[in-house]
Structures are given as C-alpha cells and as structure tokens.
Enzyme design. Structure first.
Site, PDB file in Angstrom:
ATOM      1  N   ARG A 163       0.956  -1.274  -0.011  1.00 19.33           N
ATOM      2  CA  ARG A 163      -0.135   0.115   0.032  1.00 19.33           C
ATOM      3  C   ARG A 163       0.941   1.378   0.017  1.00 19.33           C
ATOM      4  O   ARG A 163       0.571   2.266  -0.550  1.00 19.33           O
ATOM      5  CB  ARG A 163      -1.178   0.213   1.224  1.00 19.33           C
ATOM      6  CG  ARG A 163      -1.973  -0.774   1.024  1.00 19.33           C
ATOM      7  CD  ARG A 163      -2.748  -1.052   2.353  1.00 19.33           C
ATOM      8  NE  ARG A 163      -1.721  -1.699   3.417  1.00 19.33           N
ATOM      9  CZ  ARG A 163      -2.321  -2.286   4.437  1.00 19.33           C
ATOM     10  NH1 ARG A 163      -3.443  -2.600   4.410  1.00 19.33           N
ATOM     11  NH2 ARG A 163      -1.278  -3.084   5.305  1.00 19.33           N
ATOM     12  N   HIS A 207       6.889 -22.773   7.807  1.00 20.00           N
ATOM     13  CA  HIS A 207       8.332 -22.605   7.703  1.00 20.00           C
ATOM     14  C   HIS A 207       9.024 -23.645   8.462  1.00 20.00           C
ATOM     15  O   HIS A 207      10.323 -23.855   7.977  1.00 20.00           O
ATOM     16  CB  HIS A 207       8.971 -21.290   7.922  1.00 20.00           C
ATOM     17  CG  HIS A 207       8.965 -21.057   9.706  1.00 20.00           C
ATOM     18  ND1 HIS A 207       7.759 -20.572  10.103  1.00 20.00           N
ATOM     19  CD2 HIS A 207       9.949 -21.060  10.336  1.00 20.00           C
ATOM     20  CE1 HIS A 207       8.361 -20.523  11.496  1.00 20.00           C
ATOM     21  NE2 HIS A 207       9.641 -20.796  11.640  1.00 20.00           N
ATOM     22  N   LYS A 259      13.110 -26.507   7.722  1.00 16.48           N
ATOM     23  CA  LYS A 259      13.983 -26.467   8.629  1.00 16.48           C
ATOM     24  C   LYS A 259      14.881 -27.709   8.141  1.00 16.48           C
ATOM     25  O   LYS A 259      14.153 -28.883   7.931  1.00 16.48           O
ATOM     26  CB  LYS A 259      13.952 -26.551   9.933  1.00 16.48           C
ATOM     27  CG  LYS A 259      13.298 -25.158  10.568  1.00 16.48           C
ATOM     28  CD  LYS A 259      12.868 -25.214  11.828  1.00 16.48           C
ATOM     29  CE  LYS A 259      12.046 -23.814  12.483  1.00 16.48           C
ATOM     30  NZ  LYS A 259      12.861 -22.673  12.889  1.00 16.48           N
ATOM     31  N   GLU A 266      10.118 -21.437  23.288  1.00 15.81           N
ATOM     32  CA  GLU A 266      10.467 -20.136  23.199  1.00 15.81           C
ATOM     33  C   GLU A 266      10.874 -19.524  24.306  1.00 15.81           C
ATOM     34  O   GLU A 266       9.899 -19.425  25.020  1.00 15.81           O
ATOM     35  CB  GLU A 266       9.726 -19.360  22.068  1.00 15.81           C
ATOM     36  CG  GLU A 266       9.293 -20.088  20.605  1.00 15.81           C
ATOM     37  CD  GLU A 266       8.702 -18.876  20.026  1.00 15.81           C
ATOM     38  OE1 GLU A 266       9.356 -18.295  19.178  1.00 15.81           O
ATOM     39  OE2 GLU A 266       7.225 -19.108  19.972  1.00 15.81           O
ATOM     40  N   ASP A 280      -1.086 -20.274  16.725  1.00 11.40           N
ATOM     41  CA  ASP A 280       0.204 -19.730  16.548  1.00 11.40           C
ATOM     42  C   ASP A 280       1.282 -21.098  16.220  1.00 11.40           C
ATOM     43  O   ASP A 280       2.103 -20.730  15.137  1.00 11.40           O
ATOM     44  CB  ASP A 280       0.690 -18.824  17.382  1.00 11.40           C
ATOM     45  CG  ASP A 280       1.868 -18.120  16.936  1.00 11.40           C
ATOM     46  OD1 ASP A 280       1.692 -17.471  15.651  1.00 11.40           O
ATOM     47  OD2 ASP A 280       2.855 -17.777  17.554  1.00 11.40           O
ATOM     48  N   HIS A 319       2.986 -25.798  13.197  1.00 14.01           N
ATOM     49  CA  HIS A 319       4.462 -26.327  13.392  1.00 14.01           C
ATOM     50  C   HIS A 319       4.300 -27.649  14.004  1.00 14.01           C
ATOM     51  O   HIS A 319       4.978 -28.842  13.790  1.00 14.01           O
ATOM     52  CB  HIS A 319       5.226 -25.406  14.064  1.00 14.01           C
ATOM     53  CG  HIS A 319       5.205 -23.917  13.365  1.00 14.01           C
ATOM     54  ND1 HIS A 319       5.106 -23.889  12.240  1.00 14.01           N
ATOM     55  CD2 HIS A 319       5.318 -22.650  14.007  1.00 14.01           C
ATOM     56  CE1 HIS A 319       5.047 -22.468  11.936  1.00 14.01           C
ATOM     57  NE2 HIS A 319       5.225 -21.811  13.077  1.00 14.01           N
TER      58      HIS A 319
HETATM   59  C1  BG6 Z   1       5.929 -18.155  13.980  1.00 20.27           C
HETATM   60  C2  BG6 Z   1       5.147 -17.854  15.027  1.00 20.27           C
HETATM   61  O1  BG6 Z   1       5.221 -18.985  13.121  1.00 20.27           O
HETATM   62  O2  BG6 Z   1       6.939 -18.956  14.602  1.00 20.27           O
HETATM   63  C3  BG6 Z   1       6.007 -17.212  16.085  1.00 20.27           C
HETATM   64  O3  BG6 Z   1       4.231 -16.811  14.493  1.00 20.27           O
HETATM   65  C4  BG6 Z   1       7.124 -17.924  16.537  1.00 20.27           C
HETATM   66  O4  BG6 Z   1       5.143 -16.526  17.328  1.00 20.27           O
HETATM   67  C5  BG6 Z   1       7.834 -18.420  15.308  1.00 20.27           C
HETATM   68  O5  BG6 Z   1       8.005 -17.169  17.241  1.00 20.27           O
HETATM   69  C6  BG6 Z   1       9.002 -19.313  15.650  1.00 20.27           C
HETATM   70  O6  BG6 Z   1       9.870 -19.591  14.503  1.00 20.27           O
HETATM   71  P1  BG6 Z   1      11.068 -20.176  14.741  1.00 20.27           P
HETATM   72  O7  BG6 Z   1      11.762 -20.774  13.539  1.00 20.27           O
HETATM   73  O8  BG6 Z   1      11.936 -19.287  15.584  1.00 20.27           O
HETATM   74  O9  BG6 Z   1      11.123 -21.394  15.603  1.00 20.27           O
END
Ligand code: BG6
Length: 517
Positions: A63, A202, A206, A240, A259, A264
């Site tokens: 935007r 993502h 890894k 985390e 999240d 994941h």
């Molecule tokens: C993201 C989440 O998908 O993954 C975040 O939205 C999180 O909250 C992150 O911190 C963690 O990714 P990684 O690769 O650091 O484990």
C-alpha cells in the site's frame, strides 16, 4: 558455479534447481517484517549460491508509496542486517538490478490491472515470458481479496508458451478455525488449481525437519521398533524464550494453539507418525501425513481440568536474572485477555501402529530456553535383571531429535560403569549437525522459496492437510472461548509451564523430559 558449490557443501545434489525458468516473484506485504527479516535475505542467499534462475526479478507490492530506488535501498539494509552471510558487492549488483516495487491497495482491481500491464511490458523487454510466483505475506484479512483479484485480472492463469506459469505461496495463518480455513481454500481453488498453491509452514523448511524422513526411512534400524510394541510415548516440545515481541495485537487474536500447535507441532507430529510413503513424490508424502492427522482422536475437553488439553499464560518472572513482565503487561494486550501463551495436548492416534501410545505436544512463550525437540521414549526392558538395587540406574531408551537450536540427534541408552562390580548408568550418543556438517545451514525460507520456484510442493501444506489439522483444533478453541478465564492456568515467565501440564502427563504415568539437555 563451482566456487558457489564449494562455498556450500549442503547444496550438493540440488543442482537440478538451476533449471528454474525466468521468474518474477511478487511479494504482497513487501514492507512487512517477514519480507525484511526472512524473504529478502533468503533470496540474497540463493543468489549467492547461484541457485536462482538467470533471469530472476523480485517485485514488492504494497500500500505504501515506495520508489523502486528506495525499495532497493531497504532490501540492501535488510540483507546487511539479517542475512546469514555477509553482503558481497558483486552478487548484490546482480540482485539489485532485478528489484522493483508496485504500489497499490490489495482490494483495488486497478492496481492489479496496472500490475498485469507492467509484467507484460517486462516480458516484452526481456524477449521471453516470466513465470509468476505470488507470495502473500500480508495480514490474513486481505488474503482473499488478493487471491480474487489475481484471478479476476487473469494473472492467476498467466501462461508462458501455452503452459500455466503462475503460482501462489501463502503465509500463515491459514485461517483461524476450520470454517475460515475451508472458506480460504474455496477462494483459492476458485482462482488457482491446487497444483499452483504453496501453503507455507516454515518448520518444513528446517533442515532437521526434512531430516525426519531421512532418519526414519533411510535407516533400517528404526522402523521395526517405531510402533506401539516398542514406543511408550512421544513428546514434542516447541519452546521459545521470547515473549510476544511487539506483536501483541496479532498474538492476542491467535494464542499458542493457533500460532504454533495447529501448524508447526502438528507438522512434526505427522512426519514422526506417518507410514512410509510409496515414493518421495510430493503427493506420496502428503497423503501419508493427512492419514495421520485424520487418525488422531478428538480431544477430550470436559471438564477443563481433566481433559487432554492444558492452556496457560505467563505471569511476571525471572529470566537470566532479569525480571520480565507478565503477558497482561505486554504492549497491546487487553486486561481481560483470555489468550494462552502456552498449550499442552495429549493425543491418541488410532491406527495399527500407534493405538495406545500417547503423543504429548507442548509449546509456549517465555520458557527458560528456545528449544524444539522430539523425544521418542521406548518401553522399559522387562524388570528382571537390573532392578531392585541402587547399583542399577536404568532409564528408558530415548531417541531425541533436536530440531533447534543445537540441531542433532541423541540416543539415550544404559551402560555398565567401568569397574569390578556391575553398576549401570544412562549414557548418551550424540550426533550434531554443526560438528559433522559445519554450522552455516540454509535458512528454512531459502529452501521453501526455491522449491516453490522449481515447483516442488513436498514441503508445503495441502488444502486437505490444513483442514484436517483445524478439524482437530477447532473444538478446543471453541471450548476455550466458552470457558473464558476458567481453566486458564498461569506459569512464571522463565519456567517450563504450569503444574497442570505436569499433571496431564502424570495422569498416564509419564513426565515431561527436561528439554534441550
Ligand atoms: C511463527 C510464530 O510461526 O514461528 C511465532 O508466529 C514464532 O510466534 C515463530 O516465534 C517461531 O519460529 P522459529 O523458526 O523461530 O522456531
């Protein structure tokens, strides 16, 4: 080319990627955090390894009014700050020339018409067609208008030499419950074929996660014992140490279950529990992953204190000697928030391989350290020989797959302590990526972007996969919404979660491992 390979031994075997066609990657949400921290540095590293197509261009779409020049300056700054390898001037010069920016509102058809025109002009000047890869990395509220507009303006069906040459990569969050995920899938498949769609998680990019398939199916020793006869329980931890890091607005709408768990950790679970695929082709693997998710039994939720799930949020606590505020004190978090920053689940996979083996999943913010690992705990040997004496310290064999940060694998066995009497003690065998392969591993986004460009969807989530995962999680979200604060436990920042989470495992005779040690 040779030089690039020498610089990066991991990339041996990826040479087929060099055949990728001329490509324009359009990033929606170009001024966002992900673009600066991950996407642009990933593209730069691919360029550094000569893995991008010879004609590769990147166009930011957003935007904000940003001249091409400014977009280039910003890209350079983000590479300098976030790339895993330093910026090299000659590589940057190549990259820089292919960077553009297109300003427009995500729901404005005219912006897309102008984009289509600009792309046509680029192709004309280049003298060849461009494969179009649309990367949607905006807030989720505009995913649908973007997809619809790409369909309406014809770019979703863009062709090069009579073949469809358009793809769409979609960032998380893919929906916020089952209904919204289904709706988003419907909008997508109205405009693109499933084969053009790359839903990102993502974690699948890894190295250690990709290695799960290799560890399981390229070795003969694990598969015979990878089942309910030998495995006692499985623990998946994604912890985390960070809090919500200025993303309070997003996080409070999301919470740990959406999240981290829905995507994941469920991906880790399906790779650990799936049957051997018929081949390494994308659909072979994705079919098996979906089967696992469908075999997971609905979670028991009532009463909230005794079910299969635990939720909690962090309160003020001590981390590395410093006092850190609780979740409710974080910026952007409403006082009456009921969002969980920690979730733990006990899952039962009802199939021949796993019935009766609990799979425990947990994920939380503000844990003592950042660590993701999968621990397979094997059954105890019959207790006839090495029991009943303090000389015998015998533990369950455990295979721990460290996903991050100290990537590797550890096998815990029992051994005789050297000496004239028979004493036993648990010992560990370690494999460390950093020691064996060096530590400059490609980032997840490098692999994922490259795979999307060349058209390998193995490491992306299929539509039915995301729905299967939401199917399991949505009833929990609904119950939590109805329960309000009831059953929402607390844990001190810097601790491993609430007592309720320990109880979840005690109830079936287990306890959480100390993760990361
Ligand atoms: C993201 C989440 O998908 O993954 C975040 O939205 C999180 O909250 C992150 O911190 C963690 O990714 P990684 O690769 O650091 O484990």
């Amino acid at each position: 080319m040779e030089e690039a390979e020498q610089r990066h031994p991991f990339l041996e075997g990826l040479s087929r990627h060099r055949g990728a066609p001329p490509t324009l990657l359009v990033i929606f949400g170009a001024s966002g955090d992900l673009t600066a921290r991950k996407l642009v540095p990933a593209l730069y590293n691919l360029a550094l390894d000569s893995l991008l197509p010879a004609d590769f261009r990147l166009m930011g779409f957003g935007r904000k009014e940003i001249p091409d020049e400014q977009f280039r300056t910003d890209a350079r700054a983000s590479i300098t700050e976030f790339s895993r390898r330093p910026l090299e001037e000659d590589v940057w010069k190549d990259v820089e020339g292919g960077l553009y920016y297109h300003q427009g509102a995500y729901d404005d058809p005219e912006a897309y018409a102008a984009l289509a025109k600009r792309i046509a002009q680029m192709e004309k000047e280049a003298g060849h067609g461009l494969q179009l890869v649309f990367y949607i990395s905006t807030p989720p509220g505009v995913f649908e208008p973007i997809v619809e507009n790409l369909g309406d303006c014809g770019l979703a069906r863009h062709e090069v030499k009579g073949q469809t040459a358009a793809k769409v990569i979609i960032e998380k969050p893919f929906g916020h419950d089952l209904a919204s995920a289904k709706q988003l899938n419907e909008v997508i498949v109205r405009n693109f074929d499933e084969g053009q769609v790359y839903r990102i998680d993502h974690y699948l990019g890894k190295e250690t996660v990709q290695n799960l398939l290799v560890a399981r199916f390229a070795n003969a020793i694990f598969e015979p014992i990878w089942n309910r006869e030998y495995v006692d329980s499985v623990q998946i931890t994604v912890a985390e140490s960070v809090g919500v890091e200025g993303r309070g607005g997003y996080y409070d709408e999301s919470g740990a279950l959406r999240d981290m768990i829905q995507n994941h950790t469920m991906q880790l679970l399906s790779l650990i529990a799936m049957e051997p695929p018929v081949s390494l082709a994308p659909e072979g693997i994705r079919d098996e992953k979906v089967k696992v998710l469908k075999a997971v039994q609905p979670l028991v939720l009532h009463p909230p204190e005794q079910g299969d799930v635990v939720r909690a949020r962090y309160k003020e606590g001590l981390m590395e000697g410093k006092r850190v505020p609780g979740y409710l004190q974080e910026e952007g978090i409403p006082n009456d928030s009921t969002t969980e920053t920690y979730a733990a689940l006990r899952l039962n996979i009802n199939n021949w391989r796993w019935q009766g083996v609990p799979f425990y999943l947990r994920s939380g913010k503000r844990m003592p350290r950042r660590v993701s690992e999968i621990a397979i705990q094997f059954k105890r040997p019959p207790g006839i020989l090495f029991t009943g004496s303090r000389r015998f310290d015998v533990e369950q064999n455990t295979l721990v797959i460290q996903v991050q940060p100290d990537e590797g694998m550890t096998l815990l066995t029992n051994s005789k302590v050297p000496g004239l009497e028979t004493r036993t003690q648990p010992v560990k065998m370690h494999f460390r990526y950093a020691t064996t392969f060096g530590s400059n591993t490609p980032e997840a986004y490098e692999r994922l972007i490259l795979d999307a460009i060349i058209g390998d969807s193995t490491l992306f989530i299929r539509g039915d996969e995301t729905e299967a995962s939401w199917q399991l999680i949505t009833p929990v979200l609904e119950a939590w919404r109805d329960h309000g604060q009831r059953g929402l436990a607390e844990y001190a920042a810097g601790s491993w979660g609430p007592l309720e989470s320990e109880r979840l495992l005690w109830a079936s005779g287990h306890e959480w491992r100390k993760a990361g040690v």
